[in-house]
Design an enzyme around this catalytic site. Structure first.
Site, PDB file in Angstrom:
ATOM      1  N   HIS A 138     -36.417 -34.542  41.845  1.00 16.82           N
ATOM      2  CA  HIS A 138     -37.150 -34.055  42.932  1.00 16.82           C
ATOM      3  C   HIS A 138     -36.656 -34.679  44.331  1.00 16.82           C
ATOM      4  CE1 HIS A 138     -40.187 -32.097  45.053  1.00 16.82           C
ATOM      5  NE2 HIS A 138     -40.689 -31.421  43.963  1.00 16.82           N
ATOM      6  N   SER A 139     -35.290 -34.924  44.484  1.00 10.65           N
ATOM      7  CA  SER A 139     -34.940 -35.417  45.528  1.00 10.65           C
ATOM      8  C   SER A 139     -34.916 -34.475  46.888  1.00 10.65           C
ATOM      9  CB  SER A 139     -33.225 -35.748  45.600  1.00 10.65           C
ATOM     10  OG  SER A 139     -33.265 -36.761  44.771  1.00 10.65           O
ATOM     11  N   TYR A 140     -35.431 -35.081  47.905  1.00  9.12           N
ATOM     12  CA  TYR A 140     -35.468 -34.225  49.301  1.00  9.12           C
ATOM     13  C   TYR A 140     -34.241 -34.610  50.171  1.00  9.12           C
ATOM     14  CZ  TYR A 140     -40.828 -33.477  48.450  1.00  9.12           C
ATOM     15  OH  TYR A 140     -41.950 -33.143  48.002  1.00  9.12           O
ATOM     16  N   GLU A 145     -34.108 -27.866  43.099  1.00  3.28           N
ATOM     17  CA  GLU A 145     -34.351 -28.631  41.693  1.00  3.28           C
ATOM     18  C   GLU A 145     -34.006 -27.770  40.743  1.00  3.28           C
ATOM     19  OE1 GLU A 145     -38.921 -28.819  42.161  1.00  3.28           O
ATOM     20  OE2 GLU A 145     -38.554 -28.869  44.354  1.00  3.28           O
ATOM     21  N   ASN A 155     -42.373 -28.338  37.505  1.00  2.32           N
ATOM     22  CA  ASN A 155     -42.710 -26.952  38.065  1.00  2.32           C
ATOM     23  C   ASN A 155     -43.991 -26.657  37.167  1.00  2.32           C
ATOM     24  OD1 ASN A 155     -42.905 -24.417  39.305  1.00  2.32           O
ATOM     25  ND2 ASN A 155     -40.791 -24.619  39.767  1.00  2.32           N
ATOM     26  N   ARG A 156     -44.481 -25.170  37.313  1.00  2.03           N
ATOM     27  CA  ARG A 156     -45.649 -24.914  36.832  1.00  2.03           C
ATOM     28  C   ARG A 156     -45.928 -24.351  35.538  1.00  2.03           C
ATOM     29  NH1 ARG A 156     -44.902 -24.567  42.101  1.00  2.03           N
ATOM     30  NH2 ARG A 156     -46.245 -25.241  43.497  1.00  2.03           N
ATOM     31  N   GLN A 158     -35.419 -24.180  41.710  1.00  2.00           N
ATOM     32  CA  GLN A 158     -36.200 -24.230  42.659  1.00  2.00           C
ATOM     33  C   GLN A 158     -35.745 -24.504  44.040  1.00  2.00           C
ATOM     34  OE1 GLN A 158     -39.219 -23.099  41.445  1.00  2.00           O
ATOM     35  NE2 GLN A 158     -40.761 -23.320  43.259  1.00  2.00           N
ATOM     36  N   HIS A 208     -45.728 -30.094  37.466  1.00  2.00           N
ATOM     37  CA  HIS A 208     -44.647 -31.183  37.441  1.00  2.00           C
ATOM     38  C   HIS A 208     -45.106 -32.337  36.222  1.00  2.00           C
ATOM     39  CE1 HIS A 208     -42.533 -29.723  40.308  1.00  2.00           C
ATOM     40  NE2 HIS A 208     -42.860 -30.368  41.490  1.00  2.00           N
ATOM     41  N   ASP A 215     -40.040 -21.543  48.220  1.00  2.00           N
ATOM     42  CA  ASP A 215     -40.840 -22.566  47.193  1.00  2.00           C
ATOM     43  C   ASP A 215     -40.590 -21.599  45.816  1.00  2.00           C
ATOM     44  OD1 ASP A 215     -41.744 -24.364  45.394  1.00  2.00           O
ATOM     45  OD2 ASP A 215     -44.006 -24.329  46.616  1.00  2.00           O
TER      46      ASP A 215
HETATM   47  C1  BGC Z   1     -43.210 -27.452  44.130  1.00  2.00           C
HETATM   48  C2  BGC Z   1     -44.012 -27.374  45.351  1.00  2.00           C
HETATM   49  C3  BGC Z   1     -44.833 -28.489  45.312  1.00  2.00           C
HETATM   50  C4  BGC Z   1     -43.785 -29.555  45.395  1.00  2.00           C
HETATM   51  C5  BGC Z   1     -44.669 -30.958  45.467  1.00  2.00           C
HETATM   52  C6  BGC Z   1     -42.130 -28.366  44.396  1.00  2.00           C
HETATM   53  O1  BGC Z   1     -41.126 -28.454  43.255  1.00  2.00           O
HETATM   54  O2  BGC Z   1     -42.481 -26.125  43.819  1.00  2.00           O
HETATM   55  O3  BGC Z   1     -44.863 -26.068  45.423  1.00  2.00           O
HETATM   56  O4  BGC Z   1     -45.799 -28.503  46.481  1.00  2.00           O
HETATM   57  O5  BGC Z   1     -42.843 -29.678  44.427  1.00  2.00           O
HETATM   58  O6  BGC Z   1     -43.859 -32.043  46.014  1.00  2.00           O
END
Ligand code: BGC
Length: 344
Positions: free
Chosen positions: A175-177, A310, A80-81, A283, A106, A247
């Site tokens: 970061h699985s979708y 996440e 994250n940020r 997240q 990330h 998000d």
């Molecule tokens: C973030 C998104 C970002 C993405 C990238 C997420 O975890 O919160 O803002 O665009 O990851 O794939």
């Protein structure tokens, strides 16, 4: 008995060999994990119609190397940020790469998601190890990381551990979708989602927390009872419009401890998945920035065709007074666990 097998998955552009490990439980639940980024490449869940792959991914290593969506990967050293790509620790200022507007996202430019990890099989577990050198992406201290994957008949567990020789912020996630109707099968707007959180962290303009905890009551973030995602995605709430969907970090608890909590539940296509974690935040990201990448088996991944859950420490914790701490000291061991459980 759980079985673990491996096969070659090609070479990175830098010439490193990558393996794909397949872990299968007697029930048929099967996970494929790459040594590249610790990526969960596939997760096959048994259904009456046969195995269904519920995570997005790619057929080749070059496709993983050619995208920037962190698909399936372990993200670190700090996911994250981090606001303005900088922080101070013990009186010393550190500067990171600003790779998402003014922020560090990330783990920086070459985060854990693109490293080749070392694999070993310990009993019924696959253990991936990574050595992150002092100064990598601007972070202090040599960090030794382990991620252990294991399967039971209904669950995939991911346990992380890390030690350092100098104090450093640490927060990993996967970061699985997910798309429970099957990867590449269209939007997740009809997925029903429950998240056990009374608050989210309010996002500022650049996606970093402002420090304000926003009560979810009467907002699209009130997912304490399960709702279809589309309800919230259609909302005119300023936080939803600003993030182009969900998000946001949901507050699961306000301290870092080892208690496993049921963070979320997702239901779609006749499957139900529960996410349990020891982490204080999660997240929820509705893949707002997927842009039509070609995925496994000639599928395509437009925006909102998956959701990410996440589990993690609160974003920007290193700069925010009052957020649960994220600094790992040399005498400590970082440990966290997340379980994806399929319910019937
Ligand atoms: C973030 C998104 C970002 C993405 C990238 C997420 O975890 O919160 O803002 O665009 O990851 O794939």
């Amino acid at each position: 008995m759980t079985s673990i097998k491996s096969r070659p998955f090609g070479q990175t552009r830098a010439g490193k060999n990558v393996e794909c490990y397949t872990i299968s439980a007697p029930s048929g639940l099967t996970a494929e994990i790459l040594t590249y980024g610790g990526v969960l490449r596939a997760l096959y869940v048994p259904t009456p119609e046969g195995p269904r792959d519920v995570v997005l991914g790619f057929d080749t290593l070059s496709e993983y190397e050619g995208q920037d969506k962190y698909i399936g990967a372990i993200v670190g050293r700090v996911c994250n940020r981090i606001a303005n790509a900088r922080f101070s620790l013990d009186g010393k200022a550190y500067s990171l790469a600003a790779n998402s507007g003014p922020n560090c996202l990330h783990g920086g430019i070459h985060g854990f998601h693109e490293k080749v990890w070392t694999a070993s099989v310990a009993g019924e577990k696959l253990v991936l190890s990574l050595n992150s050198p002092d100064g990598e992406e601007g972070f202090p201290g040599t960090l030794q990381v382990q991620a252990a994957y294991s399967l039971s008949n209904d669950s995939l567990s991911l346990a992380y551990a890390a030690v350092t020789d100098r104090s450093t912020p640490v927060s990993f996630t996967n970061h699985s979708y997910f798309n429970l109707c099957g990867q590449g099968s269209g939007t997740v707007e009809e997925h029903r989602v429950r998240v056990a959180a009374d608050f989210i962290l309010e996002n500022g303009e650049t996606g970093c927390p402002t420090g304000v905890l926003l009560d979810v009551s009467d907002t699209p973030f009130d997912l304490r009872t399960s709702k279809p995602l589309k309800q919230g995605l259609m909302s005119s709430h300023a936080q939803i419009r600003q993030g182009n969907g969900y998000d946001h970090n949901f507050v699961l608890k306000k301290t870092c401890d080892s208690t496993l909590v049921s963070a979320a539940e997702v239901e779609a296509g006749g499957l139900r998945m529960e996410v349990l974690t020891t982490q204080p935040g999660m997240q929820l990201y509705t893949a707002n920035y997927l842009d039509g990448l070609r995925g496994k088996g000639y599928t395509v991944y437009p925006a909102r065709t998956a959701l990410c859950l996440e589990t993690q420490g609160w974003p920007d914790a290193v700069n925010q007074v009052g957020f649960p701490g994220c600094v790992l000291r040399p005498e400590e061991t970082y440990e966290q666990m997340t379980i994806y459980r399929f319910l019937h």
